[in-house]
Design an enzyme around this catalytic site. Sequence first.
Site, PDB file in Angstrom:
ATOM      1  N   TYR A 193       1.068  -1.939   0.058  1.00 38.59           N
ATOM      2  CA  TYR A 193       0.264   0.140   0.047  1.00 38.59           C
ATOM      3  C   TYR A 193       1.163   1.188  -0.116  1.00 38.59           C
ATOM      4  O   TYR A 193       1.787   0.942   0.836  1.00 38.59           O
ATOM      5  CB  TYR A 193      -1.118  -0.609   1.096  1.00 38.59           C
ATOM      6  N   ASP A 235       9.580   2.846   0.051  1.00 38.52           N
ATOM      7  CA  ASP A 235       8.061   3.616   0.655  1.00 38.52           C
ATOM      8  C   ASP A 235       8.323   2.797   2.182  1.00 38.52           C
ATOM      9  O   ASP A 235       7.653   1.932   2.695  1.00 38.52           O
ATOM     10  CB  ASP A 235       6.921   3.322   0.060  1.00 38.52           C
ATOM     11  N   LYS A 255       4.453   9.211   9.266  1.00 36.49           N
ATOM     12  CA  LYS A 255       4.185   8.008  10.495  1.00 36.49           C
ATOM     13  C   LYS A 255       4.323   8.484  11.958  1.00 36.49           C
ATOM     14  O   LYS A 255       5.019   9.595  12.560  1.00 36.49           O
ATOM     15  CB  LYS A 255       3.828   6.573  10.230  1.00 36.49           C
TER      16      LYS A 255
HETATM   17  C1  LIG Z   1       0.351   4.199   5.922  1.00 35.87           C
HETATM   18  C2  LIG Z   1       0.494   4.087   4.595  1.00 35.87           C
HETATM   19  C3  LIG Z   1       0.519   5.218   3.556  1.00 35.87           C
HETATM   20  C4  LIG Z   1       0.046   6.190   3.644  1.00 35.87           C
HETATM   21  O1  LIG Z   1       0.252   6.792   4.472  1.00 35.87           O
HETATM   22  P1  LIG Z   1      -0.393   8.502   4.451  1.00 35.87           P
HETATM   23  O2  LIG Z   1      -0.417   9.013   5.855  1.00 35.87           O
HETATM   24  O3  LIG Z   1      -2.597   7.719   5.693  1.00 35.87           O
HETATM   25  O4  LIG Z   1      -1.758   9.315   3.588  1.00 35.87           O
HETATM   26  C5  LIG Z   1       2.050   4.962   2.801  1.00 35.87           C
HETATM   27  N1  LIG Z   1       2.767   3.954   2.511  1.00 35.87           N
HETATM   28  C6  LIG Z   1       2.797   2.837   3.240  1.00 35.87           C
HETATM   29  C7  LIG Z   1       4.214   2.073   3.577  1.00 35.87           C
HETATM   30  C8  LIG Z   1       1.657   3.246   4.077  1.00 35.87           C
HETATM   31  O5  LIG Z   1       2.191   2.220   5.865  1.00 35.87           O
END
Ligand SMILES: *Cc1c(COP(=O)(O)O)cnc(C)c1O
Length: 420
Positions: free
Chosen positions: A142, A237, A265
């Site tokens: 994701y 990511d 995060k």
């Molecule tokens: C949570 C997440 C996102 C998206 O971040 P948001 O702040 O919710 O937009 C993108 N990549 C990864 C791996 C994530 O866990």
Amino acid sequence: MTKSEELFKKAQNIMPGGVNSPVRAFNSVKRTPFFVDSAKGAYIYDVDGNKYIDYVCSWGPGILGHAHPRVIEAVKKVCEKGLTFGAPTEKEIILDELIRKCVPSMEMMRLVSSGTEAVMSAVRVARGFTGRDKIIKFTGCYHGHSDGLLMRAGSGVLTEAIPDSAGVPKGYAKYTLLADYNDENSVRELMQQCGEEVACIVVEPVAANMGVVPPTSTFLKFLREITNQYGALLIFDEVITGFRLSLGGAQEYYGIKPDLSAFGKIVGGGMPLAVYGGRKDVMSCVAPIGAVYQAGTLSGNPVAVTAGIETLKILIENQEIYSEIDKNTAIIEDAYKSIGLQTKRVGSLMSVFFTDNPINSYKEVATCDTDKFAAYFNHMLTHGIYVAPSQFEAMFVSVAHSADVIEQTVDVVAKYGKNV
Ligand SMILES: *Cc1c(COP(=O)(O)O)cnc(C)c1O
């Protein structure tokens, strides 16, 4: 009716599903969500006076536990100077320099407000830099909810993706190629077909949005090599893994240097802040010095930046945190293993999988018994432990999960084992 149930009913009248992000609705565990009043350390308190040990930690940011006094103090203080200016502040440089100190591949970077924005922007920069349109992502990874990244594998040809959400134009599928996580051949085949058109491969170095699926010992190195070979960029990511697996994220943990990375995060210390960046020559494509446009009214917001700075400082000053949470998460993992459940863990990221198929990739994750998961979730919640309300999410352990909190958790897991 509990207060939470009352609020959920009201909320459903005004927000889709009563929530501002779908997984909060508890749909996959078939119950109504609790509404939060407050949280402190390892605990979260609902509006009905229930107290839970929290292993969601706001889906990852809470590595220090909730409401760390130093972070709260710093935020309170900075608020008095004004909430947003839309003009540069020194704090942005301080945060960027802390990030670069921890993650040397972040030679140049941009602050944004969410992980979605960070990955979306990194992909745009990769396209701008290479002059290529296609990207490769992995099924089950994701990267936020931007159009081009909300794709899943179609049932037909290997390369044919289809939108994973209504409202995403089918045309995007032409540009997003899907490969299987940990399957080097699936990447090799795509690159052989159209590697010269691929701008980047974007990957969660440890997949953590299909449950936690660690990379094989060769996978990340393979991605580094094949992107180099075809002149594509490698984007990590690290929105979840950044500052969680180590101060230098998964790239330090596994010793692989991507061209670009996205963080979110933890880096915002609980405030809406994320960052993307990497190679200076690549990031020099970004406006106003380059031709790739990206902007944000609240980007580099002083309150969010302050929370990020304070959080990173605490992590830098207390690096033993990483071995502590690793050790504590291992204790919980052992509890699951001893009742016969399959687990996957990297540091303080862990998932329990309700399937007998050994987990390597999304294929096996998809065989999990989600009804069993729901029963397990309800057992945990009934016994005062809040784990993510979905089979396909990670369990997050924080510094605030002390020895007695861990012990309590182990007891509740053991009790669950007796009932199944
Ligand atoms: C949570 C997440 C996102 C998206 O971040 P948001 O702040 O919710 O937009 C993108 N990549 C990864 C791996 C994530 O866990």
